[in-house]
Design a protein around this motif. Structure first.
Motif, PDB file in Angstrom:
ATOM      1  N   GLN A   9      13.834  -9.877 -15.825  1.00 58.94           N
ATOM      2  CA  GLN A   9      14.085 -11.286 -16.108  1.00 58.94           C
ATOM      3  C   GLN A   9      15.458 -11.497 -16.748  1.00 58.94           C
ATOM      4  OE1 GLN A   9      10.928 -13.992 -17.308  1.00 58.94           O
ATOM      5  NE2 GLN A   9       9.879 -12.204 -18.114  1.00 58.94           N
ATOM      6  N   GLY A  17      15.011  -1.028 -24.534  1.00 59.59           N
ATOM      7  CA  GLY A  17      13.696  -0.901 -23.894  1.00 59.59           C
ATOM      8  C   GLY A  17      13.817  -1.099 -22.388  1.00 59.59           C
ATOM      9  N   ASN A  18      14.564  -2.125 -21.979  1.00 63.70           N
ATOM     10  CA  ASN A  18      14.770  -2.351 -20.549  1.00 63.70           C
ATOM     11  C   ASN A  18      15.478  -1.156 -19.918  1.00 63.70           C
ATOM     12  OD1 ASN A  18      15.753  -5.643 -21.483  1.00 63.70           O
ATOM     13  ND2 ASN A  18      13.827  -5.148 -20.471  1.00 63.70           N
ATOM     14  N   TYR A 126       2.425 -16.761 -13.298  1.00 63.50           N
ATOM     15  CA  TYR A 126       3.498 -15.750 -13.273  1.00 63.50           C
ATOM     16  C   TYR A 126       3.115 -14.460 -12.523  1.00 63.50           C
ATOM     17  CZ  TYR A 126       6.864 -12.588 -15.699  1.00 63.50           C
ATOM     18  OH  TYR A 126       7.830 -11.672 -16.008  1.00 63.50           O
ATOM     19  N   ASP A 133       6.592 -10.940  -5.146  1.00 61.27           N
ATOM     20  CA  ASP A 133       7.869 -10.203  -5.145  1.00 61.27           C
ATOM     21  C   ASP A 133       7.694  -8.851  -4.462  1.00 61.27           C
ATOM     22  OD1 ASP A 133       8.896 -12.181  -6.808  1.00 61.27           O
ATOM     23  OD2 ASP A 133       8.663 -10.997  -8.652  1.00 61.27           O
ATOM     24  N   VAL A 144       8.359   0.616 -13.588  1.00 56.95           N
ATOM     25  CA  VAL A 144       8.334  -0.359 -14.690  1.00 56.95           C
ATOM     26  C   VAL A 144       8.038   0.360 -16.010  1.00 56.95           C
ATOM     27  CG1 VAL A 144       7.565  -2.437 -13.436  1.00 56.95           C
ATOM     28  CG2 VAL A 144       5.883  -0.741 -14.178  1.00 56.95           C
ATOM     29  N   GLY A 145       8.196  -0.367 -17.094  1.00 58.50           N
ATOM     30  CA  GLY A 145       7.724   0.110 -18.392  1.00 58.50           C
ATOM     31  C   GLY A 145       6.220  -0.118 -18.492  1.00 58.50           C
ATOM     32  N   ASP A 147       4.399  -1.912 -20.300  1.00 60.10           N
ATOM     33  CA  ASP A 147       3.880  -3.279 -20.502  1.00 60.10           C
ATOM     34  C   ASP A 147       3.556  -4.015 -19.199  1.00 60.10           C
ATOM     35  OD1 ASP A 147       6.586  -3.410 -19.844  1.00 60.10           O
ATOM     36  OD2 ASP A 147       6.931  -5.229 -20.995  1.00 60.10           O
ATOM     37  N   GLN A 148       4.049  -3.512 -18.069  1.00 60.06           N
ATOM     38  CA  GLN A 148       3.811  -4.220 -16.804  1.00 60.06           C
ATOM     39  C   GLN A 148       2.609  -3.687 -16.026  1.00 60.06           C
ATOM     40  OE1 GLN A 148       5.426  -7.027 -15.884  1.00 60.06           O
ATOM     41  NE2 GLN A 148       6.325  -6.821 -17.930  1.00 60.06           N
ATOM     42  N   THR A 183       8.465   4.999 -22.281  1.00 57.54           N
ATOM     43  CA  THR A 183       7.880   3.991 -21.398  1.00 57.54           C
ATOM     44  C   THR A 183       7.490   2.738 -22.181  1.00 57.54           C
ATOM     45  OG1 THR A 183       5.719   4.990 -21.717  1.00 57.54           O
ATOM     46  CG2 THR A 183       6.980   5.711 -19.803  1.00 57.54           C
ATOM     47  N   VAL A 185       9.206   1.336 -25.583  1.00 61.23           N
ATOM     48  CA  VAL A 185      10.096   1.415 -26.745  1.00 61.23           C
ATOM     49  C   VAL A 185       9.663   0.332 -27.731  1.00 61.23           C
ATOM     50  CG1 VAL A 185      12.490   1.213 -27.519  1.00 61.23           C
ATOM     51  CG2 VAL A 185      11.995   2.247 -25.293  1.00 61.23           C
ATOM     52  N   MET A 195       9.744  -3.438 -28.392  1.00 58.48           N
ATOM     53  CA  MET A 195      11.096  -4.004 -28.462  1.00 58.48           C
ATOM     54  C   MET A 195      11.195  -5.082 -27.395  1.00 58.48           C
ATOM     55  SD  MET A 195      14.781  -2.024 -28.106  1.00 58.48           S
ATOM     56  CE  MET A 195      14.681  -1.101 -29.620  1.00 58.48           C
TER      57      MET A 195
HETATM   58  P1  TYM Z   1      11.058  -7.729 -18.150  1.00 60.67           P
HETATM   59  O1  TYM Z   1      12.242  -8.529 -17.747  1.00 60.67           O
HETATM   60  O2  TYM Z   1      10.327  -8.106 -19.381  1.00 60.67           O
HETATM   61  O3  TYM Z   1      11.478  -6.207 -18.330  1.00 60.67           O
HETATM   62  C1  TYM Z   1      12.160  -5.484 -17.315  1.00 60.67           C
HETATM   63  C2  TYM Z   1      11.713  -4.041 -17.311  1.00 60.67           C
HETATM   64  O4  TYM Z   1      11.913  -3.457 -18.606  1.00 60.67           O
HETATM   65  C3  TYM Z   1      10.706  -2.874 -19.074  1.00 60.67           C
HETATM   66  N1  TYM Z   1      10.628  -3.036 -20.532  1.00 60.67           N
HETATM   67  C4  TYM Z   1      10.361  -2.037 -21.383  1.00 60.67           C
HETATM   68  N2  TYM Z   1      10.139  -0.724 -21.178  1.00 60.67           N
HETATM   69  C5  TYM Z   1       9.908   0.054 -22.271  1.00 60.67           C
HETATM   70  N3  TYM Z   1       9.892  -0.451 -23.558  1.00 60.67           N
HETATM   71  C6  TYM Z   1      10.118  -1.762 -23.790  1.00 60.67           C
HETATM   72  N4  TYM Z   1      10.114  -2.227 -25.034  1.00 60.67           N
HETATM   73  C7  TYM Z   1      10.354  -2.621 -22.678  1.00 60.67           C
HETATM   74  N5  TYM Z   1      10.620  -3.957 -22.554  1.00 60.67           N
HETATM   75  C8  TYM Z   1      10.769  -4.180 -21.238  1.00 60.67           C
HETATM   76  C9  TYM Z   1       9.602  -3.654 -18.381  1.00 60.67           C
HETATM   77  O5  TYM Z   1       8.398  -2.904 -18.321  1.00 60.67           O
HETATM   78  C10 TYM Z   1      10.199  -3.906 -17.022  1.00 60.67           C
HETATM   79  O6  TYM Z   1       9.993  -2.800 -16.175  1.00 60.67           O
HETATM   80  N6  TYM Z   1       7.376  -9.230 -15.147  1.00 60.67           N
HETATM   81  C11 TYM Z   1       8.541  -8.366 -15.206  1.00 60.67           C
HETATM   82  C12 TYM Z   1       9.585  -8.678 -14.174  1.00 60.67           C
HETATM   83  C13 TYM Z   1       9.118  -8.669 -12.769  1.00 60.67           C
HETATM   84  C14 TYM Z   1       8.759  -7.538 -11.996  1.00 60.67           C
HETATM   85  C15 TYM Z   1       8.425  -8.026 -10.708  1.00 60.67           C
HETATM   86  C16 TYM Z   1       8.678  -6.180 -12.280  1.00 60.67           C
HETATM   87  C17 TYM Z   1       8.999  -9.735 -11.956  1.00 60.67           C
HETATM   88  N7  TYM Z   1       8.600  -9.372 -10.708  1.00 60.67           N
HETATM   89  C18 TYM Z   1       8.013  -7.154  -9.676  1.00 60.67           C
HETATM   90  C19 TYM Z   1       8.268  -5.311 -11.259  1.00 60.67           C
HETATM   91  C20 TYM Z   1       7.934  -5.815  -9.988  1.00 60.67           C
HETATM   92  C21 TYM Z   1       9.167  -8.536 -16.590  1.00 60.67           C
HETATM   93  O7  TYM Z   1       8.988  -9.511 -17.256  1.00 60.67           O
HETATM   94  O8  TYM Z   1      10.034  -7.583 -16.926  1.00 60.67           O
END
Ligand code: TYM
Length: 332
Positions: A9, A17-18, A126, A133, A144-145, A147-148, A183, A185, A195
């Motif tokens: 996003q 984290g990202n 959402y 997607d 992904v991390g 949280d997804q 995975t 943070v 984070m």
């Molecule tokens: P978003 O934008 O919050 O985060 C993007 C990616 O970063 C990872 N992430 C983390 N990983 C480890 N520790 C953390 N603290 C942390 N914060 C974020 C997320 O797991 C992610 O991989 N819904 C999704 C975006 C999305 C998406 C998709 C992802 C939309 N369509 C299709 C995969 C497939 C999101 O909000 O990510």
């Protein structure tokens, strides 16, 4: 055939984290798979975004992905709103997914907070857009991390229900790829919260745009307990803040957390934090330099996004047509 899709996003600063949870893994996967990486601006507006900032953030996130090492010649890098099929398939999935499924989504509960009545309909739906997607490209793997994970389970449920409802084998059941030592943070201020961009204290996260001094200061001020660096990962559960810093170190140094415990266990945190800050700066500084260079030429970023969207549309078009035929729409 294996195909990767993942999204991020454009809702503010990219943070560590990202980078460690997602982007760094994307860079590694680009040599093994066909990959699509998407800046999900339609998802971003499920929460209010100032239009000017949104435009800036879309370019900045794209710049971050490229600067981190994603090669636009090998991957399709684009922003979601340029490929209208995402929204079209999402509508169909709005009619496949059940209210009960979405009611269980923890991210919605967290983001909507106490005042659910005031959340946008988009925020509730959402995860359906997220399923669209991925399935619009029949992607098989989604890095992904942690949280997804729940959203990806919902994507599988939607794929399965669509296939069952229409008696087809249209969509694959996607596999999450949750890779590396970081995975999930956690916040530098509170080891029980992840984070995130939305946390009010900037000291809770390391932004990809923070300079060396600020990174060092944030790590120095990061919360820990009075004990030295853990000697084993078994201590992490009881010492989440300490475990988080070790995990970050491990991910940045490309080591297993256990190995970092062996090398640094028993050292005072003041020394460990100094080393961690140096390591973080050495990994992030070259990315930041390249991000700055790219942000100075937005036309270059826009051209990459345009080309990525063209490639994405080409893959998506026949798949959306197939779905429309299955549903029974009359097409031109
Ligand atoms: P978003 O934008 O919050 O985060 C993007 C990616 O970063 C990872 N992430 C983390 N990983 C480890 N520790 C953390 N603290 C942390 N914060 C974020 C997320 O797991 C992610 O991989 N819904 C999704 C975006 C999305 C998406 C998709 C992802 C939309 N369509 C299709 C995969 C497939 C999101 O909000 O990510």
């Amino acid at each position: 055939m294996n195909r990767i899709f993942s999204g991020i996003q454009p809702t503010g600063n990219l943070h560590l984290g990202n980078y460690l949870g997602a982007i760094r893994n994307w860079v590694r996967l680009q040599s093994e798979y066909e990959c699509l990486y998407c800046v999900v601006d339609l998802h971003a507006i499920t929460i209010w975004q100032s239009p000017k900032e949104l435009t800036h953030n879309i370019r900045e996130v794209a710049a971050g992905l490229i600067a981190a090492g994603l090669d636009p010649r090998r991957n399709l890098i684009f922003n979601q709103s340029q490929v209208s099929a995402h929204a079209e398939l999402a509508w169909i999935f709005n009619c496949v997914a059940r209210m009960g499924w979405l009611n269980r989504m923890t991210q919605f509960k967290e983001k909507a907070g106490k005042n659910r009545e005031n959340a946008s309909v988009g925020l509730f739906a959402y995860p359906n857009l997220m399923a669209a997607d991925i399935l619009l490209y029949k992607a098989t793997h989604v890095p992904v991390g942690e949280d997804q994970k729940q959203h990806l389970e919902l994507t599988r449920d939607i794929a399965q229900k669509f296939n069952n409802d229409f008696g087809v084998e249209m969509f694959p059941l996607v596999e999450p790829l949750i890779l590396g030592a970081a995975t999930r943070v956690m916040s530098l201020r509170d080891g029980s919260k992840k984070m995130s961009k939305s946390e009010s204290s900037d000291y809770s996260r390391i932004n990809m745009t923070d300079d060396a001094d600020l990174i060092a200061k944030k790590i120095r001020k990061a919360r820990t307990d009075p004990q030295p660096v853990p000697s084993s990962t078994e201590e992490f559960d009881a010492r989440p803040e300490a475990g988080n810093l070790v995990g970050i170190y491990a991910a940045l140094a490309d080591l297993a957390a256990e190995e970092v415990c062996v090398r640094h266990g028993g050292s005072p945190f003041s020394d460990f934090k100094r080393e961690l800050a140096d390591l973080a700066v050495s990994v992030l500084a070259p990315i930041q330099d390249e991000m700055r260079r790219l942000m100075a030429s937005p036309d270059e970023i826009d051209a990459i996004l345009r080309k990525g969207a063209e490639g994405a549309r080409e893959i998506a078009a026949p798949i959306l047509t197939e779905v429309q035929d299955i549903v029974g729409f009359v097409r031109p």
